[in-house]
Each structure stands twice: as C-alpha cells, then as structure tokens.
Design a protein around this motif. Structure first.
Motif, PDB file in Angstrom:
ATOM      1  N   ILE A 197       2.556  -2.020  14.001  1.00  0.00           N
ATOM      2  CA  ILE A 197       2.102  -3.019  13.044  1.00  0.00           C
ATOM      3  C   ILE A 197       0.959  -2.439  12.220  1.00  0.00           C
ATOM      4  O   ILE A 197       0.000  -1.897  12.764  1.00  0.00           O
ATOM      5  CB  ILE A 197       1.654  -4.306  13.743  1.00  0.00           C
ATOM      6  CG1 ILE A 197       2.828  -4.973  14.448  1.00  0.00           C
ATOM      7  CG2 ILE A 197       1.024  -5.273  12.739  1.00  0.00           C
ATOM      8  CD1 ILE A 197       3.919  -5.450  13.530  1.00  0.00           C
ATOM      9  N   MET A 198       1.064  -2.556  10.890  1.00  0.00           N
ATOM     10  CA  MET A 198       0.034  -2.061   9.980  1.00  0.00           C
ATOM     11  C   MET A 198      -0.242  -3.121   8.911  1.00  0.00           C
ATOM     12  O   MET A 198       0.514  -4.093   8.762  1.00  0.00           O
ATOM     13  CB  MET A 198       0.481  -0.752   9.325  1.00  0.00           C
ATOM     14  CG  MET A 198       0.813   0.367  10.308  1.00  0.00           C
ATOM     15  SD  MET A 198      -0.637   1.084  11.106  1.00  0.00           S
ATOM     16  CE  MET A 198      -1.163   2.222   9.819  1.00  0.00           C
ATOM     17  N   TYR A 199      -1.336  -2.894   8.158  1.00  0.00           N
ATOM     18  CA  TYR A 199      -1.726  -3.818   7.094  1.00  0.00           C
ATOM     19  C   TYR A 199      -1.992  -3.023   5.816  1.00  0.00           C
ATOM     20  O   TYR A 199      -2.642  -1.968   5.860  1.00  0.00           O
ATOM     21  CB  TYR A 199      -2.984  -4.605   7.480  1.00  0.00           C
ATOM     22  CG  TYR A 199      -2.839  -5.415   8.740  1.00  0.00           C
ATOM     23  CD1 TYR A 199      -2.424  -6.737   8.691  1.00  0.00           C
ATOM     24  CD2 TYR A 199      -3.105  -4.842   9.976  1.00  0.00           C
ATOM     25  CE1 TYR A 199      -2.285  -7.476   9.858  1.00  0.00           C
ATOM     26  CE2 TYR A 199      -2.963  -5.573  11.156  1.00  0.00           C
ATOM     27  CZ  TYR A 199      -2.556  -6.885  11.080  1.00  0.00           C
ATOM     28  OH  TYR A 199      -2.414  -7.613  12.245  1.00  0.00           O
ATOM     29  N   ASP A 238      -3.855  -2.022   2.519  1.00  0.00           N
ATOM     30  CA  ASP A 238      -5.269  -2.177   2.158  1.00  0.00           C
ATOM     31  C   ASP A 238      -5.456  -2.530   0.686  1.00  0.00           C
ATOM     32  O   ASP A 238      -6.585  -2.611   0.205  1.00  0.00           O
ATOM     33  CB  ASP A 238      -6.052  -0.906   2.501  1.00  0.00           C
ATOM     34  CG  ASP A 238      -5.659   0.275   1.617  1.00  0.00           C
ATOM     35  OD1 ASP A 238      -4.658   0.153   0.896  1.00  0.00           O
ATOM     36  OD2 ASP A 238      -6.354   1.311   1.659  1.00  0.00           O
ATOM     37  N   ARG A 239      -4.341  -2.752  -0.036  1.00  0.00           N
ATOM     38  CA  ARG A 239      -4.386  -3.094  -1.459  1.00  0.00           C
ATOM     39  C   ARG A 239      -2.994  -3.596  -1.871  1.00  0.00           C
ATOM     40  O   ARG A 239      -2.042  -3.428  -1.113  1.00  0.00           O
ATOM     41  CB  ARG A 239      -4.748  -1.861  -2.292  1.00  0.00           C
ATOM     42  CG  ARG A 239      -3.690  -0.764  -2.241  1.00  0.00           C
ATOM     43  CD  ARG A 239      -4.228   0.547  -2.778  1.00  0.00           C
ATOM     44  NE  ARG A 239      -5.275   1.062  -1.908  1.00  0.00           N
ATOM     45  CZ  ARG A 239      -6.082   2.072  -2.229  1.00  0.00           C
ATOM     46  NH1 ARG A 239      -5.954   2.664  -3.403  1.00  0.00           N
ATOM     47  NH2 ARG A 239      -7.007   2.478  -1.393  1.00  0.00           N
ATOM     48  N   PRO A 240      -2.852  -4.182  -3.073  1.00  0.00           N
ATOM     49  CA  PRO A 240      -1.506  -4.482  -3.550  1.00  0.00           C
ATOM     50  C   PRO A 240      -0.709  -3.186  -3.637  1.00  0.00           C
ATOM     51  O   PRO A 240      -1.163  -2.199  -4.219  1.00  0.00           O
ATOM     52  CB  PRO A 240      -1.743  -5.095  -4.940  1.00  0.00           C
ATOM     53  CG  PRO A 240      -3.131  -5.636  -4.872  1.00  0.00           C
ATOM     54  CD  PRO A 240      -3.887  -4.695  -3.990  1.00  0.00           C
ATOM     55  N   LEU A 241       0.488  -3.184  -3.054  1.00  0.00           N
ATOM     56  CA  LEU A 241       1.201  -1.935  -2.825  1.00  0.00           C
ATOM     57  C   LEU A 241       2.658  -2.049  -3.270  1.00  0.00           C
ATOM     58  O   LEU A 241       3.338  -3.021  -2.943  1.00  0.00           O
ATOM     59  CB  LEU A 241       1.133  -1.600  -1.332  1.00  0.00           C
ATOM     60  CG  LEU A 241       1.441  -0.177  -0.893  1.00  0.00           C
ATOM     61  CD1 LEU A 241       0.552   0.825  -1.605  1.00  0.00           C
ATOM     62  CD2 LEU A 241       1.263  -0.056   0.619  1.00  0.00           C
ATOM     63  N   ASN A 242       3.125  -1.055  -4.017  1.00  0.00           N
ATOM     64  CA  ASN A 242       4.524  -1.032  -4.457  1.00  0.00           C
ATOM     65  C   ASN A 242       5.448  -0.582  -3.339  1.00  0.00           C
ATOM     66  O   ASN A 242       5.079   0.265  -2.516  1.00  0.00           O
ATOM     67  CB  ASN A 242       4.699  -0.083  -5.644  1.00  0.00           C
ATOM     68  CG  ASN A 242       4.072  -0.618  -6.915  1.00  0.00           C
ATOM     69  OD1 ASN A 242       4.037  -1.817  -7.122  1.00  0.00           O
ATOM     70  ND2 ASN A 242       3.574   0.261  -7.764  1.00  0.00           N
ATOM     71  N   GLN A 286      -1.247  -7.595   3.820  1.00  0.00           N
ATOM     72  CA  GLN A 286       0.022  -8.096   4.350  1.00  0.00           C
ATOM     73  C   GLN A 286       0.391  -7.356   5.637  1.00  0.00           C
ATOM     74  O   GLN A 286       0.301  -6.132   5.721  1.00  0.00           O
ATOM     75  CB  GLN A 286       1.137  -7.951   3.331  1.00  0.00           C
ATOM     76  CG  GLN A 286       2.458  -8.559   3.804  1.00  0.00           C
ATOM     77  CD  GLN A 286       3.418  -8.816   2.670  1.00  0.00           C
ATOM     78  OE1 GLN A 286       3.116  -8.549   1.509  1.00  0.00           O
ATOM     79  NE2 GLN A 286       4.582  -9.349   2.980  1.00  0.00           N
ATOM     80  N   LYS A 287       0.854  -8.106   6.611  1.00  0.00           N
ATOM     81  CA  LYS A 287       1.247  -7.556   7.908  1.00  0.00           C
ATOM     82  C   LYS A 287       2.696  -7.093   7.858  1.00  0.00           C
ATOM     83  O   LYS A 287       3.585  -7.850   7.493  1.00  0.00           O
ATOM     84  CB  LYS A 287       1.078  -8.630   8.986  1.00  0.00           C
ATOM     85  CG  LYS A 287       1.469  -8.189  10.389  1.00  0.00           C
ATOM     86  CD  LYS A 287       1.297  -9.344  11.368  1.00  0.00           C
ATOM     87  CE  LYS A 287       1.714  -8.958  12.773  1.00  0.00           C
ATOM     88  NZ  LYS A 287       1.565 -10.095  13.717  1.00  0.00           N
ATOM     89  N   VAL A 288       2.921  -5.824   8.219  1.00  0.00           N
ATOM     90  CA  VAL A 288       4.273  -5.271   8.204  1.00  0.00           C
ATOM     91  C   VAL A 288       4.453  -4.360   9.413  1.00  0.00           C
ATOM     92  O   VAL A 288       3.489  -3.986  10.091  1.00  0.00           O
ATOM     93  CB  VAL A 288       4.532  -4.456   6.914  1.00  0.00           C
ATOM     94  CG1 VAL A 288       4.497  -5.347   5.687  1.00  0.00           C
ATOM     95  CG2 VAL A 288       3.534  -3.323   6.777  1.00  0.00           C
ATOM     96  N   ARG A 289       5.684  -4.010   9.684  1.00  0.00           N
ATOM     97  CA  ARG A 289       5.998  -3.008  10.706  1.00  0.00           C
ATOM     98  C   ARG A 289       6.422  -1.726   9.994  1.00  0.00           C
ATOM     99  O   ARG A 289       7.213  -1.771   9.052  1.00  0.00           O
ATOM    100  CB  ARG A 289       7.122  -3.509  11.621  1.00  0.00           C
ATOM    101  CG  ARG A 289       7.424  -2.573  12.793  1.00  0.00           C
ATOM    102  CD  ARG A 289       8.440  -3.208  13.732  1.00  0.00           C
ATOM    103  NE  ARG A 289       7.898  -4.389  14.367  1.00  0.00           N
ATOM    104  CZ  ARG A 289       7.130  -4.385  15.448  1.00  0.00           C
ATOM    105  NH1 ARG A 289       6.796  -3.225  16.024  1.00  0.00           N
ATOM    106  NH2 ARG A 289       6.683  -5.514  15.955  1.00  0.00           N
ATOM    107  N   LEU A 307      -1.789   2.150   4.226  1.00  0.00           N
ATOM    108  CA  LEU A 307      -1.529   1.217   5.322  1.00  0.00           C
ATOM    109  C   LEU A 307      -2.485   1.513   6.462  1.00  0.00           C
ATOM    110  O   LEU A 307      -2.612   2.666   6.891  1.00  0.00           O
ATOM    111  CB  LEU A 307      -0.077   1.344   5.786  1.00  0.00           C
ATOM    112  CG  LEU A 307       0.954   0.896   4.740  1.00  0.00           C
ATOM    113  CD1 LEU A 307       2.300   1.525   5.006  1.00  0.00           C
ATOM    114  CD2 LEU A 307       1.062  -0.620   4.711  1.00  0.00           C
ATOM    115  N   LYS A 308      -3.175   0.476   6.959  1.00  0.00           N
ATOM    116  CA  LYS A 308      -4.222   0.634   7.965  1.00  0.00           C
ATOM    117  C   LYS A 308      -3.865  -0.171   9.220  1.00  0.00           C
ATOM    118  O   LYS A 308      -3.179  -1.198   9.138  1.00  0.00           O
ATOM    119  CB  LYS A 308      -5.567   0.153   7.420  1.00  0.00           C
ATOM    120  CG  LYS A 308      -5.952   0.777   6.071  1.00  0.00           C
ATOM    121  CD  LYS A 308      -6.122   2.278   6.162  1.00  0.00           C
ATOM    122  CE  LYS A 308      -6.519   2.868   4.807  1.00  0.00           C
ATOM    123  NZ  LYS A 308      -6.575   4.345   4.842  1.00  0.00           N
TER     124      LYS A 308
END
Length: 482
Positions: A27-29, A31-35, A54-57, A90-91
């Motif tokens: 799981i990562m987040y 750190d900015r609006p990302l394409n 936003q939380k994503v895998r 992604l952090k």
C-alpha cells in the motif's frame, strides 16, 4: 524441542506461500496529483490520474515505474492494473490528502451490455441488470466508461468497459429510495399532460413518455447539458424569465427547445435538463403543445371541442399562447406586462394549440436569397501533427469557480480525422497552453462549417491531461464530409 521448531517453520512457510493469493505488492500514497499511463513511459498514453494522498496498491516495479491497483485488489496480473506511474512520487505514508471527486453514480434503466470499446461492434464483457448501480466517467459521444460502484481510481484501464450513456440514469434521492426504473414514468404523466398506459418495458417506456411538448417559463436558473447526464458538458444556463419548450422526456431528463422550434427532435434541441430541476425552477407558460406531426382535421376538431367549455372566457384563454417571449418574461419576473406584439395572422375564435403548427407548416421559404452567401474558409497559418490550422479565437472564462482557456480552431483537412488524430492534435495545443489551476477547451471546426455555430470536435483537458472528447456529426451536414 526440535520437532516443535520444525512444525512452526513449516507453518510459517505455508503462510508465506498462501499470502499472495490474498494480497500482493504494498500500500502506497501519492504525494501529489499524479498521471496514470498505459505503459511504463512518460510518453505513453494518459489513461487517468490520482489525487494527492490517494491510497493505492503498487507492484511490479521496473525501470522506476510501478503498476497501480485498487487498494483491495487480489489479482496481481498487470492486465488488471489501473495504469502505471513513476514510483518516486508514491510514498509509504500519507503527507498530503486532497481528495478530488470524479465520475457519477448511475443506475442502469434496463438490462445493459458493457462492451470492450465504444461501439456496438465491441465485444460484450458484462451485462448490467436493471437497477444495478455503477460509476460512469469519460463520456465519448453517446458512450461512457463504466466502473464498479466501489471503484476509487479514475482510469480508463480501471473501468469494466463502455456502455451507451442513454440507458444510465444519475442516482438521485428518488432512485436511491426506489432503484427500480419501472415506476419512474408514472409521476411524469401530469407534467406533460398525456396519459401513458404502457407496460414497463425498458427502452420503449422512455420514448412513449415523450409524445407531448410543454412550454414553461423559468423562475430560477437551470443548467442545460449536451447529453442526458450531469457529467456531459454544459451547453448554457437558462435564466429566470427565459421561455422554452420541454419534451422527449427520457431517463429523468427533458430535451429543451426554443419557443420558435416547430421541429422537435433530438438533433434540433438546445440540450437536456434534469426533470427534477425543471419542475422546481419553472412554471407552465401556456397550454401543452402536441408534437409537430400531421393531424387530421377531424381529429384536431375532436381535440379542440372539450377545451372550449372548460373555460368561461375562451377568447382570453386562446389569446394566451400567442403572447410574445417578452411578455412571458415580464410575467415571470412579476413586472408590468408589456403590450402583446401584434401578429400577422387571422383571428380564429376556436384557436387551439394544434392549429397554430398546422398554419406554420404551410410557410414557404424563398431559399434563393441564401445563394452564394457562404463565407470562405479561413486560411491556415500553423502546423501540428501533420494538419494545417488557424486559431479563430482564444479566450479565458470562469465557470463554477474553474478557469477555462478556450481555443477555437479551424482545421484544414480533406479527410475526416479519426478519434486518435483528433486527440493527438488537440493534445499538442493543450501542451502549449496548459497552466496550473486552469483547464483547456479545444473546439475544432472543419472546412465548410459555420464558424459561428457549434464545433465539430470538442476536447477538454485539466492540468494532468485529457478528460473528455466527443464529436458532433450533425454539424457536418452541408459539408463535403457528409
């Protein structure tokens, strides 16, 4: 002791081998609006975006890029990824959290096929049941991308497929309480003054409800959209006092027509407005008008007779539909009503709404006056993606708190561009004009078109990339393309 250790070691190994079946990656987040792109490259096609925090895998890191999945995803195959993104943005912890709403919750009005591409020739990938809820986004002409109702990532690759937008209704308070679409036609009957006795068949029910036209005057502002969904672009905003005609009710949306329109079809409408918004923000302005269709004199007389004894002063009532638009606006705004403008028609003591269209259908227009008045096409002076073009207009406007840079462009071509060519051409203009906190709207006109009318191609961008693309085939009538 050694046996106990061996047993625990075996259990640990089994747990490790079983874990990938339930979870993978990490799981990562953002750190900015990302394409999000469809391949591991900044030059790959844009397919969606993530908001800051936003939380994503993520999984399958390669060359500094990772595959992005829904947080609860269990299938690690790259074909199920929502897109690819640069891993450095992604952090493991969330520092910023700026959620950005997207899509619209909708409900299927009938049994609906989801296809692999925006065409009836696309492969069927799923069938929605009537009343099933989904998220919709990325409108393209009459098609739209369908997502599961629990989707969190806005990406074309994260969608189930494409469906016809006309069979998807936005979820309102009414549909939330009663999701079944069958009873929806019942409350609409008093508004359009026509009794509809039809079985709750999915598609015909919507069309049979649209066999009457009603003229209304606006008491509050109402938005008019290009298609029957709130995600479609807004054509204009009706103001208090504006007088329009409503009809072709379908899926909770009215088609909106000018008061002067006698041909009331989808292609001649100004756009579409929500039924609930119209009923709250307008009131009836004159009698309901029957559709513009041939009416036999005997039937017209039969319709007109019951209307005469219903009112003690028929002369006053028959004069009401002949009021000018200015008079109706004045009445709506509760100001002094101006004198009605005289109209050059013979007075008829038994004037009915169906008799006026009948007279106007006999009007003959002398088209000789319009010969050789078409203006020549502009001369292109720039080149992009193999096309010669010319800027017709550049403007900047604010709409609902968002700033839009509008680029009105004439595209010189002898062949109708396909969707890919239109997207690539518009993207090149967007890259030259995009600004932080501003959106870009590209309107494309083709040879032979009226440059003062609607554009053929419309492409919208935010700072991250393209958000919408559609074309209007009707604008090409009279040109060499049709």
């Amino acid at each position: 002791m050694r046996k106990v250790f061996s047993f625990l070691f075996v259990v640990f190994c089994l747990a490790l081998s079983a874990a990938p079946a339930f979870a993978f990656g990490e799981i990562m987040y953002s750190d900015r609006p990302l394409n999000l792109r469809d391949a591991r490259s900044p030059r790959a096609e844009w397919v969606g975006s993530l908001y800051a925090g936003q939380k994503v895998r993520v999984a399958h890191e390669k060359d500094g890029w990772v595959a992005i999945y829904e947080p609860d995803a269990t299938d690690p195959s790259e074909s199920k990824a929502a897109g690819f993104s640069n891993a450095k943005f992604l952090k493991p912890t969330r520092d910023r959290y700026e959620p950005k709403p997207w899509g619209e919750l909708a409900v299927s009005s009938t049994k609906l096929n989801i296809r692999s591409k925006p065409s009836v020739r696309g492969t069927k990938v799923l069938t929605l049941q009537a009343g099933e809820r989904v998220i919709i986004d990325f409108p393209e002409d009459d098609w739209i991308v369908v997502f599961p109702s629990n989707a969190t990532i806005r990406s074309r690759l994260n969608g189930i497929g494409y469906a016809s937008a006309k069979y998807l209704e936005p979820v309102t308070d009414e549909t939330a309480a009663a999701p079944e679409p069958e009873p929806a036609p019942a409350p609409a009957a008093p508004v359009i003054r026509q009794s509809v006795e039809q079985p709750p068949a999915p598609t015909p029910a919507a069309t049979e409800e649209s066999q009457a036209i009603q003229r209304v005057v606006l008491t509050n502002e109402v938005n008019v959209h290009q298609s029957r969904t709130t995600t479609s672009p807004m054509v204009q905003t009706l103001r208090p006092g504006d007088v329009v005609q409503l009809g072709l009710l379908r899926n909770g949306w009215y088609a909106v027509f000018k008061t002067s329109d006698m041909i009331r079809s989808e292609s001649s409408s100004m756009g579409y407005s929500l039924q609930s918004a119209m009923e709250k923000s307008s009131r009836e302005a004159g009698l309901a008008v029957a559709p513009a269709a041939p009416v036999e004199p005997a039937k017209a007389a039969a319709v007109a007779k019951p209307a005469v004894p219903a009112k003690p002063e028929p002369a006053t009532e028959t004069a009401e539909p002949l009021m000018t638009a200015e008079a109706l606006k004045a009445e709506a705004l509760k100001t002094e009503r101006p004198e009605p403008t005289p109209r050059k028609i013979e007075s008829e003591p038994n004037l009915t709404p169906v008799s006026e269209p009948a007279r106007q259908q006999t009007l003959v227009i002398d088209r000789s006056a319009f010969k050789d008045v078409k203006r020549p096409d502009p001369t292109p002076d720039k080149t992009a993606h193999g096309y010669r073009y010319k800027f017709l207009e550049k403007s900047e406007t604010r709409e609902y708190g968002q700033v839009w840079i509008t680029l009105k462009v004439f595209l010189s071509t002898t062949k109708l561009p396909d969707r890919t060519a239109l997207r690539d051409f518009a993207s090149s203009l967007w890259k030259d004009h995009r600004r932080v906190t501003k959106n870009v709207l590209v309107e494309v006109y083709l040879p032979g078109m009226n440059m003062d009318d609607l554009a053929w191609g419309v492409v919208k961008f935010d700072y991250d990339g393209m958000t919408e693309l559609w074309t209007r085939r009707a604008t090409l009538f009279g040109t060499k393309f049709i």
